[in-house]
Every structure is written in structure tokens, then in C-alpha cells.
Design a protein around this motif. Structure first.
Motif, PDB file in Angstrom:
ATOM      1  N   GLU A 143      37.681 107.731  14.954  1.00 12.85           N
ATOM      2  CA  GLU A 143      36.116 106.985  15.239  1.00 12.85           C
ATOM      3  C   GLU A 143      35.378 108.052  15.522  1.00 12.85           C
ATOM      4  N   SER A 168      31.605 108.765  14.159  1.00 12.96           N
ATOM      5  CA  SER A 168      30.288 108.089  14.603  1.00 12.96           C
ATOM      6  C   SER A 168      30.723 108.223  16.001  1.00 12.96           C
ATOM      7  N   HIS A 193      32.418 103.634  20.565  1.00 14.52           N
ATOM      8  CA  HIS A 193      31.882 102.400  21.217  1.00 14.52           C
ATOM      9  C   HIS A 193      32.936 102.084  22.477  1.00 14.52           C
ATOM     10  N   ALA A 194      32.265 101.560  23.452  1.00 15.03           N
ATOM     11  CA  ALA A 194      33.178 101.129  24.567  1.00 15.03           C
ATOM     12  C   ALA A 194      33.759  99.784  24.159  1.00 15.03           C
ATOM     13  N   GLN A 195      34.969  99.555  24.628  1.00 16.38           N
ATOM     14  CA  GLN A 195      35.669  98.158  24.419  1.00 16.38           C
ATOM     15  C   GLN A 195      36.051  97.482  25.689  1.00 16.38           C
ATOM     16  N   ARG A 201      40.983 106.143  17.841  1.00 16.36           N
ATOM     17  CA  ARG A 201      39.758 106.638  18.576  1.00 16.36           C
ATOM     18  C   ARG A 201      39.294 108.156  18.299  1.00 16.36           C
TER      19      ARG A 201
END
Length: 99
Positions: free
Chosen positions: A59, A63, A66-68, A56
Motif C-alpha cells: 500500500e 499510495s 491510511h491510519a487504521q 502495508r
């Protein structure tokens, strides 16, 4: 691409770490001579969370994060368990001389 390779290699190594030694997290010696399977499962969960946290962070540098949903975590946990298979086989299925 390099980040993906780094995370994949880190995950493969971390998934097999609980099966390499009889110490808990490479530091604490359990009271019994052998580490219980319970401790190995807890270590596996700890390393899964640790690798997820590192992924995370990586990432977030590349960028927006993103929500998971739960499906993501279920599939990554399944992949992590598959990556742990060689260490499990080495520890529990191979007969060692003298044992």
C-alpha cells in the motif's frame, strides 16, 4: 487490482500454513511428536502480522498509507480465520486412514 489479488492469495496461503506440517514455522521440531494446538494458533497470529506488514508495504508503494482503527484489525483477523478454515478442517476433522 493485481495487488489486491496478490495480497488475497498470500493471505489464503499463509492462513493455511500452520496446518500443513508438524514443524513450528517449518523449521523447529517440537519436543512432543505432534505440534500442540497452541503452536498452531501462535503461527496463525505470526502469519497474520506478516501478511499485514507485506500489505502495508505494498500500500505504501501505491499510495499514502491510511491510519487504521481497531475495527479494521478485528475484521481482517476474522477474515484471516475464515481463510484458515480449509486447513483446520483438513488437519482436525478429516479422518486419515490408519489413525
Amino acid at each position: 487490482m493485481q495487488n489486491l489479488l496478490l495480497i488475497g492469495t498470500l493471505a489464503a496461503l499463509a492462513a493455511n500454513l500452520p496446518f500443513l506440517t508438524e514443524k513450528i514455522l517449518f523449521v523447529f521440531q517440537p519436543k512432543s511428536e505432534k505440534k500442540l494446538f497452541f503452536w498452531r494458533v501462535l503461527e496463525l497470529g505470526f502469519f497474520f502480522v506478516l501478511v499485514g506488514f507485506i500489505a502495508r508495504l505494498i500500500e505504501g508503494q501505491v499510495s499514502p498509507v491510511h491510519a487504521q482503527n481497531w475495527q479494521f484489525y478485528a475484521s481482517t483477523l476474522s477474515l484471516f480465520l475464515v481463510l484458515a478454515w480449509p486447513g483446520f478442517v483438513w488437519r482436525f476433522f478429516w479422518r486419515k486412514p490408519g489413525l
